[in-house]
Motif scaffolding. Structure first.
Motif, short mmCIF file in Angstrom:
data_model
loop_
_atom_site.label_atom_id
_atom_site.label_comp_id
_atom_site.label_asym_id
_atom_site.label_seq_id
_atom_site.Cartn_x
_atom_site.Cartn_y
_atom_site.Cartn_z
N LYS A 161 -3.26 9.16 5.26
CA LYS A 161 -2.22 8.35 5.88
C LYS A 161 -0.85 9.02 5.71
O LYS A 161 -0.05 9.09 6.65
N GLU A 163 -12.64 9.95 -5.19
CA GLU A 163 -12.34 8.55 -4.91
C GLU A 163 -11.88 8.43 -3.46
O GLU A 163 -10.87 8.98 -3.06
N ARG A 164 -12.65 7.70 -2.66
CA ARG A 164 -12.36 7.57 -1.22
C ARG A 164 -10.96 7.00 -0.94
O ARG A 164 -10.26 7.51 -0.07
N PRO A 165 -10.53 5.95 -1.65
CA PRO A 165 -9.18 5.43 -1.40
C PRO A 165 -8.09 6.47 -1.61
O PRO A 165 -7.07 6.46 -0.91
N GLU A 180 -8.05 8.51 1.55
CA GLU A 180 -7.53 7.72 2.66
C GLU A 180 -6.01 7.60 2.57
O GLU A 180 -5.30 7.69 3.58
N ASN A 181 -5.50 7.40 1.38
CA ASN A 181 -4.07 7.29 1.18
C ASN A 181 -3.36 8.60 1.50
O ASN A 181 -2.32 8.63 2.15
#
Length: 407
Positions: A81, A72-74, A77-78
């Motif tokens: 970060k 899952e890309r999100p 990304e999370n």
């Protein structure tokens, strides 16, 4: 096929970790009739892939999700970060440790500690081996414990031979003394320095109160030695007693003094704290005279504001200081801005001294700081030779407060 001990050796993990992976379903052992667990090449590679995903900062649960389904890309990304934020924090931690080892400056760190934990910061400096005088000078002057020794050596050279260590004149002292309603008999001067104000007070009060006793306190014994010699020369040795002590831990009983005097020193411990801690030392209806650097405007120029917010973050307005004094139980008998002569008597000789030393001290931070402060003053005045009355022309000024104990 691999036994668990063999798999553990190949992937660099403990047997208990592999058993835990099996419990989570990340790998699946084949049980033999003799009870041994055997793992396949697929298990080996799955563990190695898992290790790489963990190296990317994913939790074990997130790694399992990535192994069993499409990433899952999100999620990535999370996690990216979060890692970026952790890296920033770790870099700050590294910079601080490097600075404490002397690899870079600590000025910003000391300044931030003074803002959020001033008392704890001072205590910490003393635990690092500085005595209180050194710690206070570090806090207000050098602001970097790695550079303190050289900075203070340069600072001493700059002020060598100068009469004053801060702004003011005898006339300013007398103007404040004239607002004290009665002639005091027992006086405490806090932060007396070389005793310029002490002598003025002693001579003037002695005219009306012959047996006046002044306890002159400073934490710099060489300055007190100068004052003792001066008192002897002026015939005031019986009226002035010097005490080498901290203004934050004064060795006196409550209600010991009719008058407490502090010119240009209360800022060291914080004016609001000084108002509170010195209050019990006054007799009933005793008077405190203190001066402080204040803003004359709510909107000072950006350069001046930036300079003083860094050098004296506790600086505030006259109205705010009066409000603080009343909250601590004082009545304001009078207040006024220091004279222009008070500024020039200090800054003009200092400016000449700084200019004379620039050739021999080209890399001195102390010299650069003094030069910057001088420029801030003259930039804040209409004329370098004769700036007009402070409250009319300057964004900032020294202000005297004459306060009577009423509660």
């Amino acid at each position: 096929m691999y036994r668990i001990s063999e798999l553990a050796e190949l992937v660099g993990l403990s047997r208990s970790t592999l058993l835990y992976y099996g419990k989570l379903g990340l790998i699946e052992a084949q049980r033999q009739s003799n009870g041994y667990r055997l793992y396949s090449e697929k298990d080996l590679q799955r563990v190695r892939l898992l290790q790489q995903l963990q190296a990317g900062g994913l939790t074990l649960k997130e790694c399992q999700a990535c192994l069993d389904a499409k990433i899952e890309r999100p999620l990535l990304e999370n996690r990216l970060k979060q890692l970026d934020e952790e890296l920033v924090q770790k870099q700050r931690s590294r910079d601080l440790l490097a600075a404490m080892l002397g690899e870079s400056g600590l000025e910003e760190w000391h300044e931030s500690m003074d803002k959020i934990a001033p008392d704890a910061h001072l205590d910490w400096l003393i635990k690092q081996g500085f005595d209180e005088k050194q710690a206070l000078r570090l806090k207000w002057l050098s602001k970097d414990m790695n550079e303190h020794e050289q900075y203070m050596a340069d600072f001493g050279a700059i002020f060598e031979g100068l009469e004053r260590l801060g702004p003011g004149t005898a006339e300013d002292t007398l103007e404040a003394l004239a607002q004290v309603p009665s002639s005091p008999k027992l006086v405490l001067e806090i932060g007396c320095g070389k005793g310029i104000a002490t002598s003025v007070l002693a001579k003037t009060i002695k005219e009306t109160q012959a047996d006046v006793q002044i306890a002159a306190v400073d934490n710099d014994q060489p300055c007190l030695d100068i004052l003792n010699q001066q008192a002897l020369e002026l015939g005031l040795e019986s009226n002035i007693k010097t005490v080498c002590a901290s203004m934050m831990d004064l060795p006196f009983e409550a209600k010991s003094f009719d008058l407490i005097w502090s010119e240009g020193s209360a800022y060291i411990m914080g004016v609001q704290k000084a108002l509170k801690q010195w209050f019990p030392l006054l007799t009933d209806d005793g008077v405190l005279v203190v001066n402080d650097l204040v803003w004359n405007t709510e909107q000072p120029s950006e350069s001046i504001k930036a300079f003083w917010q860094k050098e004296y973050p506790d600086m505030t307005t006259v109205s705010e200081r009066i409000k603080q004094a009343k909250a601590e139980g004082y009545q304001v008998l009078g207040n006024f801005a220091m004279s222009d002569a008070g500024w020039l008597t200090y800054y003009q000789p200092l400016q000449k001294q700084v200019e004379a030393l620039k050739a021999t001290m080209p890399n001195s931070k102390a010299l650069a700081d003094c030069d910057n402060e001088i420029k801030q003053f003259f930039n804040n005045s209409k004329s370098e030779s004769a700036p007009s009355k402070g409250s009319e022309r300057r964004d900032f000024d020294y202000h005297f407060f004459v306060l009577k104990k009423v509660q």
